[in-house]
Scaffold this active site. Structure first.
Site, PDB file in Angstrom:
ATOM      1  N   GLU A  28       0.843  -1.210   0.000  1.00 12.07           N
ATOM      2  CA  GLU A  28       0.000   0.000   0.000  1.00 12.07           C
ATOM      3  C   GLU A  28       0.870   1.248   0.000  1.00 12.07           C
ATOM      4  O   GLU A  28       2.045   1.207   0.396  1.00 12.07           O
ATOM      5  CB  GLU A  28      -0.937   0.015   1.209  1.00 12.07           C
ATOM      6  CG  GLU A  28      -0.221   0.062   2.542  1.00 12.07           C
ATOM      7  CD  GLU A  28      -0.985   0.768   3.640  1.00 12.07           C
ATOM      8  OE1 GLU A  28      -1.495   1.878   3.393  1.00 12.07           O
ATOM      9  OE2 GLU A  28      -1.041   0.222   4.751  1.00 12.07           O
ATOM     10  N   LYS A  90      -5.501  10.716   0.522  1.00 14.16           N
ATOM     11  CA  LYS A  90      -5.563   9.377   1.111  1.00 14.16           C
ATOM     12  C   LYS A  90      -6.812   8.699   0.562  1.00 14.16           C
ATOM     13  O   LYS A  90      -7.908   9.230   0.710  1.00 14.16           O
ATOM     14  CB  LYS A  90      -5.619   9.542   2.636  1.00 14.16           C
ATOM     15  CG  LYS A  90      -5.772   8.258   3.417  1.00 14.16           C
ATOM     16  CD  LYS A  90      -5.821   8.553   4.919  1.00 14.16           C
ATOM     17  CE  LYS A  90      -6.419   7.384   5.665  1.00 14.16           C
ATOM     18  NZ  LYS A  90      -6.765   7.721   7.049  1.00 14.16           N
ATOM     19  N   VAL A 110      -5.267   0.488   3.127  1.00 18.35           N
ATOM     20  CA  VAL A 110      -5.487  -0.958   3.013  1.00 18.35           C
ATOM     21  C   VAL A 110      -6.739  -1.214   2.177  1.00 18.35           C
ATOM     22  O   VAL A 110      -6.730  -2.047   1.266  1.00 18.35           O
ATOM     23  CB  VAL A 110      -5.592  -1.614   4.416  1.00 18.35           C
ATOM     24  CG1 VAL A 110      -6.086  -3.047   4.317  1.00 18.35           C
ATOM     25  CG2 VAL A 110      -4.240  -1.551   5.126  1.00 18.35           C
ATOM     26  N   ASP A 142     -16.407   5.842  14.390  1.00 17.80           N
ATOM     27  CA  ASP A 142     -15.220   5.779  13.528  1.00 17.80           C
ATOM     28  C   ASP A 142     -14.704   4.338  13.438  1.00 17.80           C
ATOM     29  O   ASP A 142     -14.031   3.846  14.339  1.00 17.80           O
ATOM     30  CB  ASP A 142     -14.135   6.720  14.060  1.00 17.80           C
ATOM     31  CG  ASP A 142     -12.982   6.895  13.075  1.00 17.80           C
ATOM     32  OD1 ASP A 142     -12.947   6.160  12.066  1.00 17.80           O
ATOM     33  OD2 ASP A 142     -12.128   7.765  13.311  1.00 17.80           O
ATOM     34  N   SER A 144     -12.808   1.861  10.542  1.00 19.89           N
ATOM     35  CA  SER A 144     -12.117   1.956   9.263  1.00 19.89           C
ATOM     36  C   SER A 144     -12.811   1.167   8.150  1.00 19.89           C
ATOM     37  O   SER A 144     -13.301   0.046   8.368  1.00 19.89           O
ATOM     38  CB  SER A 144     -10.683   1.432   9.415  1.00 19.89           C
ATOM     39  OG  SER A 144     -10.048   1.439   8.158  1.00 19.89           O
ATOM     40  N   ALA A 145     -12.804   1.760   6.962  1.00 12.41           N
ATOM     41  CA  ALA A 145     -13.317   1.073   5.771  1.00 12.41           C
ATOM     42  C   ALA A 145     -12.474  -0.165   5.447  1.00 12.41           C
ATOM     43  O   ALA A 145     -12.911  -1.037   4.689  1.00 12.41           O
ATOM     44  CB  ALA A 145     -13.312   2.025   4.587  1.00 12.41           C
ATOM     45  N   ASP A 146     -11.276  -0.262   6.028  1.00 12.53           N
ATOM     46  CA  ASP A 146     -10.439  -1.453   5.816  1.00 12.53           C
ATOM     47  C   ASP A 146     -11.208  -2.724   6.181  1.00 12.53           C
ATOM     48  O   ASP A 146     -11.073  -3.754   5.503  1.00 12.53           O
ATOM     49  CB  ASP A 146      -9.170  -1.409   6.697  1.00 12.53           C
ATOM     50  CG  ASP A 146      -8.185  -0.329   6.269  1.00 12.53           C
ATOM     51  OD1 ASP A 146      -8.421   0.326   5.239  1.00 12.53           O
ATOM     52  OD2 ASP A 146      -7.182  -0.152   6.995  1.00 12.53           O
ATOM     53  N   LYS A 163      -2.569  -1.611  15.628  1.00 12.56           N
ATOM     54  CA  LYS A 163      -1.920  -0.602  16.476  1.00 12.56           C
ATOM     55  C   LYS A 163      -2.853  -0.161  17.597  1.00 12.56           C
ATOM     56  O   LYS A 163      -4.064  -0.032  17.395  1.00 12.56           O
ATOM     57  CB  LYS A 163      -1.547   0.601  15.608  1.00 12.56           C
ATOM     58  CG  LYS A 163      -0.549   1.523  16.283  1.00 12.56           C
ATOM     59  CD  LYS A 163      -0.130   2.630  15.366  1.00 12.56           C
ATOM     60  CE  LYS A 163       0.939   2.183  14.388  1.00 12.56           C
ATOM     61  NZ  LYS A 163       1.286   3.233  13.429  1.00 12.56           N
TER      62      LYS A 163
HETATM   63  N1  PSU Z   1      -2.421   1.846  10.853  1.00 12.68           N
HETATM   64  C1  PSU Z   1      -1.088   1.929  11.005  1.00 12.68           C
HETATM   65  N2  PSU Z   1      -0.346   2.543  10.036  1.00 12.68           N
HETATM   66  C2  PSU Z   1      -0.928   3.070   8.915  1.00 12.68           C
HETATM   67  C3  PSU Z   1      -2.341   2.970   8.764  1.00 12.68           C
HETATM   68  C4  PSU Z   1      -3.034   2.353   9.752  1.00 12.68           C
HETATM   69  O1  PSU Z   1      -0.562   1.458  11.997  1.00 12.68           O
HETATM   70  O2  PSU Z   1      -0.218   3.645   8.062  1.00 12.68           O
HETATM   71  C5  PSU Z   1      -2.974   3.491   7.513  1.00 12.68           C
HETATM   72  C6  PSU Z   1      -3.277   2.347   6.529  1.00 12.68           C
HETATM   73  O3  PSU Z   1      -3.134   2.806   5.215  1.00 12.68           O
HETATM   74  C7  PSU Z   1      -4.736   2.046   6.813  1.00 12.68           C
HETATM   75  C8  PSU Z   1      -5.266   3.429   7.076  1.00 12.68           C
HETATM   76  O4  PSU Z   1      -5.412   1.420   5.751  1.00 12.68           O
HETATM   77  O5  PSU Z   1      -4.244   4.065   7.826  1.00 12.68           O
HETATM   78  C9  PSU Z   1      -6.569   3.414   7.827  1.00 12.68           C
HETATM   79  O6  PSU Z   1      -7.084   4.717   7.883  1.00 12.68           O
HETATM   80  P1  PSU Z   1      -8.540   4.968   8.526  1.00 12.68           P
HETATM   81  O7  PSU Z   1      -8.347   4.682   9.989  1.00 12.68           O
HETATM   82  O8  PSU Z   1      -8.823   6.405   8.236  1.00 12.68           O
HETATM   83  O9  PSU Z   1      -9.471   4.020   7.893  1.00 12.68           O
HETATM   84 MN    MN Z   2     -11.895   6.526  10.222  1.00 12.87          MN
END
Ligand code: PSU
Ligand code: MN
Length: 306
Positions: A28, A90, A110, A142, A144-146, A163
């Site tokens: 990624e 992003k 991701v 909140d 994540s879309a992941d 994390k």
């Molecule tokens: N968690 C980490 N390092 C990262 C990310 C998440 O420890 O770099 C990044 C990844 O690209 C992940 C994104 O897909 O943040 C998730 O963002 P959000 O929480 O806005 O969905």
């Molecule tokens: Mn988010």
């Protein structure tokens, strides 16, 4: 008429590897553009490329440039993604059509990268840490879309666990609901990115790339679509000091809350703040764990075959 070809470019090297059955490992770009400072991010991307090639696989970094989703990038695009002088957005599933239609440049998360893997037919993807359920999600919603993308894309995703900026327990619950097996790589518990342990037990474990490949084959042979999350603990010698990391995370989260951070700004803000307040130590751990994930990912790609 616009079609998939208008928007997707699988680079020649990656396309021929996929055709000839040479294992491919996707990477990624959000960790490069938004997760690490310049120039360490560029060096990290180059190092990952080397590690994957030395293992006999072809790397495929995923990113959006000038309205095209690239699977594989050249040096010029890599420099652009890593540069702190260029505006790189992003890109998750939600953002993808908007960035493509406007001819923009963006780094895929991701979720964005999983979309590219699915379109190109790549089965293994290496990252640092996935997004998940944020602490306080009962109020903020909140999540994540992941997690949504992991639920539907047939890809083995190698990460160093989750994390601690997230709620690890709730993240595991959602992964269970979505049918995503979380496989501890040489461990019985979920690693917490900077540290090897979280105290949360996993129900699956693999001690070799072959064991992961067997789980991939079993899942997808039954058309049980979706990802397998391989949770690979950071090597012991690179583990961060957990007290210092946790303090930095607490501080970053309360600062994000005070500033009223919302949406996709939250994760990069928290990551940057943690990196800053632990100075170079968290960055060093971060680099080491991604490199380790690349080695393991390449092994899994070879064991799985094409
Ligand atoms: N968690 C980490 N390092 C990262 C990310 C998440 O420890 O770099 C990044 C990844 O690209 C992940 C994104 O897909 O943040 C998730 O963002 P959000 O929480 O806005 O969905
Ligand atoms: Mn988010």
């Amino acid at each position: 008429m616009n079609s998939l070809k208008t928007y997707l470019r699988v680079h020649d090297e990656v396309a021929s590897a996929l055709r000839d059955g040479v294992p491919v490992v996707a990477l990624e770009s959000t960790i490069i553009s938004h997760g690490m400072p310049y120039p360490q991010n560029l060096e990290c991307a180059q190092r990952l490329d080397e590690i994957i090639r030395e293992a006999g696989c072809i790397p495929a970094l995923v990113a959006v440039d000038e309205g095209v989703l690239h699977v594989g990038v050249d040096e010029v695009l890599l420099e652009k993604l890593a540069s702190d002088k260029v505006e790189v957005s992003k890109v998750s599933r939600r953002d993808m059509p908007v960035v493509l239609a406007s001819g923009g440049t963006g780094a895929t998360t991701v979720s964005g990268t999983l979309i590219a893997c699915h379109l190109a037919g790549i089965r293994v993807f290496v990252t640092g840490g996935i997004g998940g359920v944020h602490r306080g999600a009962d109020e903020s919603f909140d999540i994540s879309a992941d997690l949504e993308e992991l639920a539907v894309s047939d890809v083995a995703v190698v990460s160093a666990g989750v994390k601690a900026i997230l709620d690890l327990e709730k993240t595991l619950e959602v992964l269970e609901t979505k049918g995503v097996p979380v496989v501890g790589y040489g461990t019985d518990e979920l690693p917490a990115f900077y540290t090897r342990k979280s105290g949360l037990k996993l129900v699956a474990r693999a001690d070799s790339p072959e064991e992961v490949a067997e789980i991939m084959k079993a899942k997808w042979s039954l058309n049980l679509h979706g990802s397998i999350l391989v949770a690979n603990p950071i090597p012991e010698e690179h583990e961060a000091e957990s007290g210092q990391i946790n303090n930095a995370i607490e501080e970053a989260l309360s600062l994000a809350y005070q500033k009223g951070m919302k949406g996709k700004e939250v994760t990069p803000f928290v990551l940057a703040h943690v990196a800053k307040s632990t100075s170079n130590s968290s960055l060093k751990s971060n680099l080491a764990l991604v490199e380790h994930n690349a080695r393991v990912g390449a092994g899994i790609a070879k064991a799985y075959g094409a």
